[in-house]
Design a protein around this motif. Structure first.
Motif, PDB file in Angstrom:
ATOM      1  N   SER A 148      -7.858 -10.186   7.476  1.00 18.14           N
ATOM      2  CA  SER A 148      -7.881 -10.146   6.606  1.00 18.14           C
ATOM      3  C   SER A 148      -9.020  -9.798   5.404  1.00 18.14           C
ATOM      4  N   GLU A 149      -9.926  -9.411   6.145  1.00 20.46           N
ATOM      5  CA  GLU A 149     -11.129  -8.735   5.110  1.00 20.46           C
ATOM      6  C   GLU A 149     -10.477  -7.387   5.508  1.00 20.46           C
ATOM      7  N   THR A 150      -9.726  -6.624   5.524  1.00 14.30           N
ATOM      8  CA  THR A 150      -9.930  -6.321   5.589  1.00 14.30           C
ATOM      9  C   THR A 150      -8.247  -5.063   4.787  1.00 14.30           C
ATOM     10  N   ASN A 151      -8.979  -4.013   3.831  1.00 11.09           N
ATOM     11  CA  ASN A 151      -7.618  -3.564   2.632  1.00 11.09           C
ATOM     12  C   ASN A 151      -7.500  -2.337   3.245  1.00 11.09           C
ATOM     13  N   VAL A 152      -7.226  -1.503   4.402  1.00 11.42           N
ATOM     14  CA  VAL A 152      -6.593  -0.944   5.117  1.00 11.42           C
ATOM     15  C   VAL A 152      -5.081  -0.463   4.699  1.00 11.42           C
ATOM     16  N   VAL A 153      -4.505  -1.721   4.524  1.00  8.66           N
ATOM     17  CA  VAL A 153      -2.850  -0.510   4.302  1.00  8.66           C
ATOM     18  C   VAL A 153      -2.856  -1.630   2.778  1.00  8.66           C
ATOM     19  N   ASP A 154      -3.742  -1.887   2.230  1.00 10.61           N
ATOM     20  CA  ASP A 154      -3.298  -2.230   1.239  1.00 10.61           C
ATOM     21  C   ASP A 154      -3.236  -0.775   0.361  1.00 10.61           C
ATOM     22  N   VAL A 155      -4.140  -0.438   0.524  1.00  9.03           N
ATOM     23  CA  VAL A 155      -4.929   1.127   0.766  1.00  9.03           C
ATOM     24  C   VAL A 155      -3.959   2.053   0.436  1.00  9.03           C
ATOM     25  N   ALA A 156      -3.815   2.464   1.694  1.00  7.85           N
ATOM     26  CA  ALA A 156      -2.168   3.159   2.536  1.00  7.85           C
ATOM     27  C   ALA A 156      -0.922   3.245   1.325  1.00  7.85           C
ATOM     28  N   VAL A 157      -0.494   1.447   1.110  1.00 10.59           N
ATOM     29  CA  VAL A 157       0.251   2.107   0.388  1.00 10.59           C
ATOM     30  C   VAL A 157       0.126   1.673  -1.014  1.00 10.59           C
ATOM     31  N   ARG A 158      -0.744   1.958  -1.562  1.00 15.13           N
ATOM     32  CA  ARG A 158      -1.356   2.402  -3.334  1.00 15.13           C
ATOM     33  C   ARG A 158      -1.440   3.448  -2.971  1.00 15.13           C
ATOM     34  N   ARG A 159      -2.100   4.221  -2.334  1.00 12.04           N
ATOM     35  CA  ARG A 159      -1.574   5.772  -2.070  1.00 12.04           C
ATOM     36  C   ARG A 159      -0.942   6.753  -1.698  1.00 12.04           C
ATOM     37  N   LEU A 160       0.869   5.935  -1.309  1.00  9.39           N
ATOM     38  CA  LEU A 160       1.454   6.560  -1.181  1.00  9.39           C
ATOM     39  C   LEU A 160       2.667   6.526  -2.108  1.00  9.39           C
ATOM     40  N   ARG A 161       2.294   4.892  -2.895  1.00  8.44           N
ATOM     41  CA  ARG A 161       2.972   4.852  -4.081  1.00  8.44           C
ATOM     42  C   ARG A 161       2.458   5.861  -5.168  1.00  8.44           C
ATOM     43  N   ARG A 162       1.158   6.340  -4.924  1.00 11.86           N
ATOM     44  CA  ARG A 162       1.108   7.023  -5.848  1.00 11.86           C
ATOM     45  C   ARG A 162       1.723   8.450  -5.875  1.00 11.86           C
ATOM     46  N   LYS A 163       1.720   8.757  -4.907  1.00 12.23           N
ATOM     47  CA  LYS A 163       2.692   9.865  -4.445  1.00 12.23           C
ATOM     48  C   LYS A 163       4.114   9.547  -4.992  1.00 12.23           C
ATOM     49  N   MET A 164       4.956   8.982  -4.072  1.00  9.08           N
ATOM     50  CA  MET A 164       5.825   8.751  -3.976  1.00  9.08           C
ATOM     51  C   MET A 164       6.398   8.230  -5.099  1.00  9.08           C
ATOM     52  N   ASP A 165       6.254   7.076  -5.607  1.00  6.34           N
ATOM     53  CA  ASP A 165       6.861   6.112  -6.704  1.00  6.34           C
ATOM     54  C   ASP A 165       6.817   6.354  -8.447  1.00  6.34           C
ATOM     55  N   ASP A 166       5.217   6.965  -8.426  1.00 11.57           N
ATOM     56  CA  ASP A 166       4.007   6.875  -9.702  1.00 11.57           C
ATOM     57  C   ASP A 166       5.181   7.777 -10.070  1.00 11.57           C
ATOM     58  N   PRO A 167       4.904   9.813  -9.926  1.00  9.09           N
ATOM     59  CA  PRO A 167       5.514  10.394 -11.042  1.00  9.09           C
ATOM     60  C   PRO A 167       6.975   9.911 -11.157  1.00  9.09           C
ATOM     61  N   PHE A 168       7.974   9.264 -11.506  1.00  9.50           N
ATOM     62  CA  PHE A 168       9.536   8.870 -11.245  1.00  9.50           C
ATOM     63  C   PHE A 168       9.637   7.276 -11.421  1.00  9.50           C
ATOM     64  N   PRO A 169      10.542   7.306 -12.053  1.00 10.41           N
ATOM     65  CA  PRO A 169      11.136   6.585 -12.931  1.00 10.41           C
ATOM     66  C   PRO A 169      11.511   5.213 -12.257  1.00 10.41           C
ATOM     67  N   ASP A 170      11.722   5.479 -11.346  1.00 17.65           N
ATOM     68  CA  ASP A 170      12.681   4.417 -10.899  1.00 17.65           C
ATOM     69  C   ASP A 170      12.047   4.551  -9.592  1.00 17.65           C
ATOM     70  N   LYS A 171      11.038   2.849  -9.217  1.00 16.84           N
ATOM     71  CA  LYS A 171      10.288   2.507  -7.976  1.00 16.84           C
ATOM     72  C   LYS A 171      11.507   2.953  -6.916  1.00 16.84           C
ATOM     73  N   LEU A 172      10.621   2.167  -5.536  1.00 16.03           N
ATOM     74  CA  LEU A 172      11.320   2.343  -4.526  1.00 16.03           C
ATOM     75  C   LEU A 172      10.343   1.579  -3.531  1.00 16.03           C
ATOM     76  N   LEU A 173       9.269   1.221  -3.600  1.00 16.37           N
ATOM     77  CA  LEU A 173       8.042   0.535  -2.955  1.00 16.37           C
ATOM     78  C   LEU A 173       7.658  -0.546  -3.631  1.00 16.37           C
ATOM     79  N   HIS A 174       7.962  -1.899  -3.316  1.00 11.81           N
ATOM     80  CA  HIS A 174       7.952  -2.983  -4.431  1.00 11.81           C
ATOM     81  C   HIS A 174       6.689  -3.825  -3.446  1.00 11.81           C
TER      82      HIS A 174
END
Length: 226
Positions: free
Chosen positions: A184-210
């Protein structure tokens, strides 16, 4: 139910066969990759338990040789510290993996879980809305635009697509993508999800990763909010 074990360690192979037979399964055992591939192609198996390190042909080559044959669920056995083996196995078509050493009760539970899924189809391409991912070419495309993903981001997306609609905890993601126990002290998963979301979701109107608060993450299409 008819199972195929492909395991070259004599004691382990015999132990697994004995335990699974005593649990009510019909079991065949192959001692090397070439024998295992021949049996998998010619037999009518419901699940295959496949070791990675095999003589004559390793587990990854065996999976590749099965393409185009009758698909079956595959539980892959890996060394505990072989993180890349786990990721590579999942991307090659394995449905689950179990690191060595393991308890027989856990292997039995995983085999039964694979059987409950019903008949399997060999899948190398996943689609969710305008998102497409091809495991063979290692391409991810959203609305016609290719996504520039790192190896870990691709593996994370592949796992989320395989289990789309399911909420995956940080512990599951950490285990299956990075091969690590979640701290719980590491944020490796959250960081990776944020980076994936930035590429996969942010540029598009419909969001898929929740984000599902307190539980984890889910990849799915949701009705547009008014």
């Amino acid at each position: 139910m008819h199972l195929l074990i492909v395991e070259d360690e004599v004691k382990l192979g015999d132990y697994l066969r004995k335990g699974l037979v005593e649990s009510g399964f019909s079991v065949d055992l192959a001692r090397d990759g070439i024998e295992g591939l021949a049996m998998a192609r010619s037999g009518n198996y419901d699940v295959m338990v496949l070791d990675v390190m095999l003589p004559r042909m390793d587990g990854f080559q065996l999976l590749a040789g099965l393409r185009g044959s009758r698909p079956m669920p595959v539980l892959m056995l890996t060394a505990r510290d072989a993180v890349e083996d786990r990721v590579r196995g999942l991307e090659a078509g394995a449905d689950d993996y179990l690191p060595k050493p393991f308890a027989f009760s856990e292997l039995l539970a995983r085999v039964r879980a694979l059987l409950r899924r019903g008949p399997m189809q060999e899948v190398s391409r996943y689609v969710l809305g305008d998102l497409q991912l091809d495991l063979t070419t290692r391409r991810a495309v959203r609305a016609g635009t290719r996504l520039d993903l790192t190896a870990k981001e691709f593996s994370l997306l592949a796992l989320l697509l395989r289990r789309q609609g399911q909420v995956l905890s940080r512990a599951v993601l950490a285990d299956q993508v990075w091969g690590m126990n979640f701290d719980s002290e590491t944020n490796v998963v959250d960081v990776a999800v944020r980076r994936l979301r930035r590429k996969m979701d942010d540029p598009f109107p419909d969001k898929l990763l929740h984000t599902v608060r307190g539980m984890g993450y889910v990849l799915e299409q949701r009705a547009s909010q008014a």
